[in-house]
Structure formats: structure tokens, C-alpha cells
Design an enzyme around this catalytic site. Structure first.
Site, PDB file in Angstrom:
ATOM      1  CG  ASP A  19      40.360  41.325  39.607  1.00 50.47           C
ATOM      2  OD1 ASP A  19      40.248  42.090  38.663  1.00 50.47           O
ATOM      3  OD2 ASP A  19      39.797  40.257  40.100  1.00 50.47           O
TER       4      ASP A  19
ATOM      5  CG  ASP B 107      39.265  29.089  42.853  1.00 55.14           C
ATOM      6  OD1 ASP B 107      38.481  29.823  42.403  1.00 55.14           O
ATOM      7  OD2 ASP B 107      40.340  29.426  43.063  1.00 55.14           O
TER       8      ASP B 107
ATOM      9  CG  HIS C 145      38.515  33.391  42.010  1.00 57.27           C
ATOM     10  ND1 HIS C 145      39.529  32.667  41.415  1.00 57.27           N
ATOM     11  CD2 HIS C 145      37.767  33.923  40.943  1.00 57.27           C
ATOM     12  CE1 HIS C 145      39.748  32.940  40.221  1.00 57.27           C
ATOM     13  NE2 HIS C 145      38.825  33.843  39.774  1.00 57.27           N
TER      14      HIS C 145
ATOM     15  CD  GLU D 237      42.102  32.331  43.963  1.00 53.57           C
ATOM     16  OE1 GLU D 237      40.853  31.863  43.724  1.00 53.57           O
ATOM     17  OE2 GLU D 237      42.942  32.344  43.018  1.00 53.57           O
TER      18      GLU D 237
END
Ligand code: F6R
Length: 269
Positions: free
Chosen positions: A73, A142, A144, A149
Site C-alpha cells: 500500500d 481494527d 485490517h 479496513e
């Protein structure tokens, strides 16, 4: 010969332990196949792994001369030479210190004008390189992986993604304030990640314990995109004691590793 499908959980004492274990898994892959295609991650977690790989390059002759890399990313809107870009991170913390060839490095370009075209071409270059052999992953609080997400499609491909508020807060430490964190990122999708032949996910520290538990022992859910790892046939999760502390079956995972060593055979879960 095909390896036995498995989800392997290795629990190390601390961060240095996971860094050494992860680097030795990556080094073994490169020594077996010098033209390995590596998928790489940024963030705090893989820093120790990169340090160990650099040490192996300097001291044990581990060569990256034929290795091809694809990063997961990049922040959208940050030019490659921005100090906070993942480009800068990768060159400073890894590429500049090993002999990987610049032409063999791919990192999503956060400045592209035509996002859709770029994302399709990123996927195409992975395919042309023969697919990713080993994908290194961290995990967000979270749940990810990449910047997929909660709520991301488990079939998603490389695309532009909006960062969750929690991720913006977590990454503010690198930017000197939440307001400076980009809100968008280009990321490989879950579908892209699942196509890698092997996955290696790392986690360290108590703040990751909930995410690790949900990923490994929770239900498969787009709300915890790392749970998609459960669908993959060749996954190794390397975590420290703190990150393992919410795992209900952690004693079993340790026992499986001990058995595997004693019979020198794959006793995969
Ligand atoms: C980074 C990435 C992210 C991080 C995750 C954990 O390329 O894809 O999924 O792996 O946010 O970040 P750290 O390691 O900083 O806790």
C-alpha cells in the site's frame, strides 16, 4: 511436492523473537528460490524483520539480486519523496541497505491521476511477475491487513480506500498530528493478498491481542479483514506473548509447534 495446507501460529517471547523468526522464514524462501516474488508491508511491526534481513545480507551473504518486490500500500496524495510516504519508508529501512535492484521494486504510486488504470496495472504487474510467493503482513488494531479496513469486500482488489478513524489516529505518530494523516490510500485488496502462495502475518504487543484473536479464532468477517487468512492454505502467523494473550487455543498452538519439531514433520493445524 505440495506442502500440507495449514495455518501455523508461532508464539515468540518478544518483538526480537518475532523479527528473527520472520526474517528466517523469508531468508529460507529466498535461498530456496532466489527469484522469489515478495509482497512487503510497512509500519512499525516489520522494522525488526527488515533489520534482521539486512544483517543476513551483510553477514551471511543473503542476496536479493533476483528478488522482485511488491508493496501492499501507499498513502494517496503523497509523492514518493515525501518523508512519510511508504516509498521513503521502504528505501530508508530496507531497500537502500540490501542488493535488491531498483527495477525489481514496485510500490503503489500515491500520485497517479488515473487511479483505476493504475490499480489494474499494479495487479497486472503482479501477475506478469508470476504472482507473489510470500506476502508479509502486519495487522491493524481494527483487524485490517494492507489498508483493507472493516467492511472491505473479502474479494477486493487493488483500489483506493478510505482509512478508518482508528487507523488515522494510530498513524498520527508518524505525521506529527492526526490532521496531517492522509485520509485515503491505495492498497492491494483482500482478494489480491489471498492469491499470494504463502502469507506471513506478524503482530507484536498487547494492543494487537484483540485483533489477532478475532483474525485467527473469530468468525470469517469483512469486519475483521485479517480473518480472511483462515481461507488461505499456507499461512504462518508469528506473534509475541503479548499479542497472543487473548488466544483461547494458544497452548494448543505451542503444542503443535513442539510436536512438529519432535517428529520433524508438518503437523499443521
Ligand atoms: C502497512 C500495512 C498495515 C500495517 C498495520 C499495522 O503496509 O499494510 O496494514 O501493517 O496498520 O501497522 P503497525 O505495524 O505500524 O502496527
Amino acid at each position: 511436492m505440495h506442502a500440507v495446507p495449514r495455518l501455523r501460529v508461532i508464539i515468540e517471547e518478544d518483538y526480537n523473537g518475532i523479527s528473527r523468526a520472520a526474517a528466517s522464514i523469508i531468508a529460507k524462501e529466498i535461498r530456496t528460490k532466489p527469484w522469489t516474488v515478495l509482497g512487503l508491508a510497512t509500519g512499525s511491526t516489520p522494522l525488526g524483520t527488515y533489520r534482521e534481513l539486512i544483517k543476513m545480507h551483510r553477514e551471511d551473504g543473503l542476496s536479493f539480486s533476483l528478488v522482485r518486490t511488491f508493496n501492499l500500500d501507499e498513502y494517496f496524495g503523497l509523492p514518493p519523496d515525501n518523508p512519510q510516504s511508504y516509498h521513503t519508508f521502504m528505501f530508508e529501512n530496507f531497500f537502500d541497505q540490501v542488493n535488491v535492484k531498483p527495477e525489481n521494486i514496485s510500490i503503489p504510486d500515491g500520485m497517479v491521476a488515473d487511479v483505476e488504470l493504475f490499480c489494474a496495472s499494479y495487479e497486472e504487474s503482479i501477475r506478469k511477475a508470476g504472482g507473489i510467493d510470500l506476502q508479509l503482513l502486519g495487522i491493524g488494531r481494527d483487524g485490517h491487513i494492507g489498508f483493507n479496513e472493516p467492511g472491505s469486500s473479502l474479494g477486493s482488489r487493488t483500489r483506493l480506500k478510505t482509512l478508518a478513524e482508528e487507523t488515522v489516529r494510530d498513524n498520527a505518530r508518524f505525521f506529527g498530528g492526526e490532521d496531517k494523516v492522509p485520509r485515503l490510500a491505495l492498497t492491494m485488496g483482500i482478494g489480491t493478498i489471498l492469491e499470494a502462495r504463502k502469507l506471513l502475518m506478524l503482530a507484536s504487543g498487547a494492543e494487537k491481542a484483540g485483533a489477532v484473536k478475532n483474525a485467527i479464532e473469530g468468525p470469517l468477517s469483512s469486519q475483521v479483514t485479517a480473518s480472511a487468512l483462515q481461507l488461505h492454505p499456507q499461512v504462518t502467523v508469528v506473534i509475541d506473548e503479548q499479542a497472543a494473550k487473548q488466544l483461547e487455543k494458544r497452548e494448543y498452538y505451542r503444542y503443535v509447534e513442539k510436536m512438529a519439531k519432535s517428529v520433524e514433520h508438518d503437523t499443521g493445524i
